[in-house]
Design a protein around this motif. Structure first.
Motif, PDB file in Angstrom:
ATOM      1  N   ASN A   3       0.836  -1.208   0.000  1.00 38.74           N
ATOM      2  CA  ASN A   3       0.000   0.000   0.000  1.00 38.74           C
ATOM      3  C   ASN A   3       0.867   1.253   0.000  1.00 38.74           C
ATOM      4  O   ASN A   3       2.094   1.178   0.021  1.00 38.74           O
ATOM      5  N   ALA A   4       0.223   2.409  -0.022  1.00 37.26           N
ATOM      6  CA  ALA A   4       0.964   3.670  -0.120  1.00 37.26           C
ATOM      7  C   ALA A   4       1.903   3.861   1.059  1.00 37.26           C
ATOM      8  O   ALA A   4       3.040   4.330   0.885  1.00 37.26           O
ATOM      9  N   ALA A   5       1.447   3.489   2.257  1.00 40.72           N
ATOM     10  CA  ALA A   5       2.295   3.661   3.435  1.00 40.72           C
ATOM     11  C   ALA A   5       3.577   2.847   3.300  1.00 40.72           C
ATOM     12  O   ALA A   5       4.669   3.306   3.657  1.00 40.72           O
ATOM     13  N   GLY A   6       3.470   1.637   2.764  1.00 41.52           N
ATOM     14  CA  GLY A   6       4.642   0.809   2.577  1.00 41.52           C
ATOM     15  C   GLY A   6       5.574   1.336   1.505  1.00 41.52           C
ATOM     16  O   GLY A   6       6.797   1.315   1.650  1.00 41.52           O
ATOM     17  N   ALA A 244      11.012   3.626  -1.472  1.00 39.32           N
ATOM     18  CA  ALA A 244      10.843   2.495  -2.386  1.00 39.32           C
ATOM     19  C   ALA A 244       9.908   2.815  -3.540  1.00 39.32           C
ATOM     20  O   ALA A 244       9.899   2.102  -4.546  1.00 39.32           O
ATOM     21  N   ALA A 245       9.134   3.878  -3.419  1.00 40.75           N
ATOM     22  CA  ALA A 245       8.220   4.264  -4.496  1.00 40.75           C
ATOM     23  C   ALA A 245       8.971   4.621  -5.773  1.00 40.75           C
ATOM     24  O   ALA A 245       8.387   4.610  -6.862  1.00 40.75           O
TER      25      ALA A 245
END
Length: 264
Positions: A3-6, A244-245
């Motif tokens: 998810n976005a948080a990760g 990591a994005a």
């Protein structure tokens, strides 16, 4: 599926930001700290010490270092202090730089008016210190097989710009290509390096001229969005490139300019 948080998780990572006392550097440090990174804030301005103390624990830890990054010995010491804090180097923001005065259509910024001392001083800070920062960052990151380097370039380095000085435009163009060149080598060790290319942002660069209403109006008139940017508008891209994005982004130069670069 992450998810976005990760994707944007930088909790506990070790970072250093040069030119962190105000403007874009401060915004970078703030967003990294707000998302749990531990950040060494470096600046020649001694106010960086009080700023680091104020930001410490928000929620990342902060330490301030007073250093002139154009001095290779001082930069080396600052990088060593940042690395020694956690024994690794995850994120390096090579942001320190300064303006070069009036643009080429102003007599004060014309070719004949640029002194050797002015040219050399801008090159040492805006280009040589950036190269040194990248080189030192790589020496820490390559053995780890990981790391993110973010360089502050400028839209003025991507095209001609009538409102900035020769040395500024030249050095910012050089940093953009320096990033592309370094990406070729560093990618082999999973060290990703990218640049942001801000347009006109309300900072203290150029002796604070972006806070002058007349200057602001002149710059805003050249921006498709019709205004100059705020340092806070750098934070989103900083998080992208630090996390990591951006795992498949390296050698990129990303304009943050309200559409200036689109106009050519």
């Amino acid at each position: 599926m992450m998810n976005a948080a990760g994707l944007f998780d930088i909790q506990g990572q070790n970072a250093i930001v040069t030119g962190a006392a105000n403007g874009i550097g401060r915004a970078m440090a703030e967003v990294l700290l707000a998302n749990g990174a531990n950040v060494t804030l470096v600046d020649l301005d001694r106010s960086v010490l009080a700023l680091a103390q104020a930001l410490d624990g928000s929620p990342g830890r902060a330490q301030g270092v007073v250093a002139d990054v154009a001095d290779a010995a001082q930069l080396t010491e600052a990088m060593a202090r940042a690395y020694g804090w956690q024994g690794r180097m995850d994120i390096v923001c090579a942001n320190a730089g300064k303006g070069a005065g009036a643009g080429p259509l102003n007599p004060a910024g014309a070719l004949a008016a640029v002194s050797p001392q002015e040219w050399t001083g801008i090159v040492e800070l805006n280009l040589t210190s950036v190269f040194n920062t990248i080189q030192m960052a790589a020496s820490y990151m390559r053995p780890q097989k990981s790391g993110r380097i973010i360089v502050t370039s400028s839209v003025a380095g991507l095209r001609g710009e009538t409102m900035v000085g020769y040395a500024y435009a030249a050095t910012k163009a050089a940093t953009a290509n320096l990033v592309r060149q370094a990406a070729i080598e560093l990618s082999r060790d999973n060290v990703l390096i990218n640049a942001i290319a801000p347009g006109p942002i309300r900072t203290n660069i150029g002796n604070g001229r972006m806070h002058d209403g007349t200057v602001e109006e002149a710059f805003a008139g050249r921006v498709p969005l019709g205004r100059i940017g705020e340092p806070e508008e750098i934070k989103g891209v900083t998080m992208l490139l630090a996390s990591a994005a951006s795992s498949y982004i390296t050698g990129a130069v990303i304009p943050i300019d309200g559409g200036c670069n689109a106009c050519g």
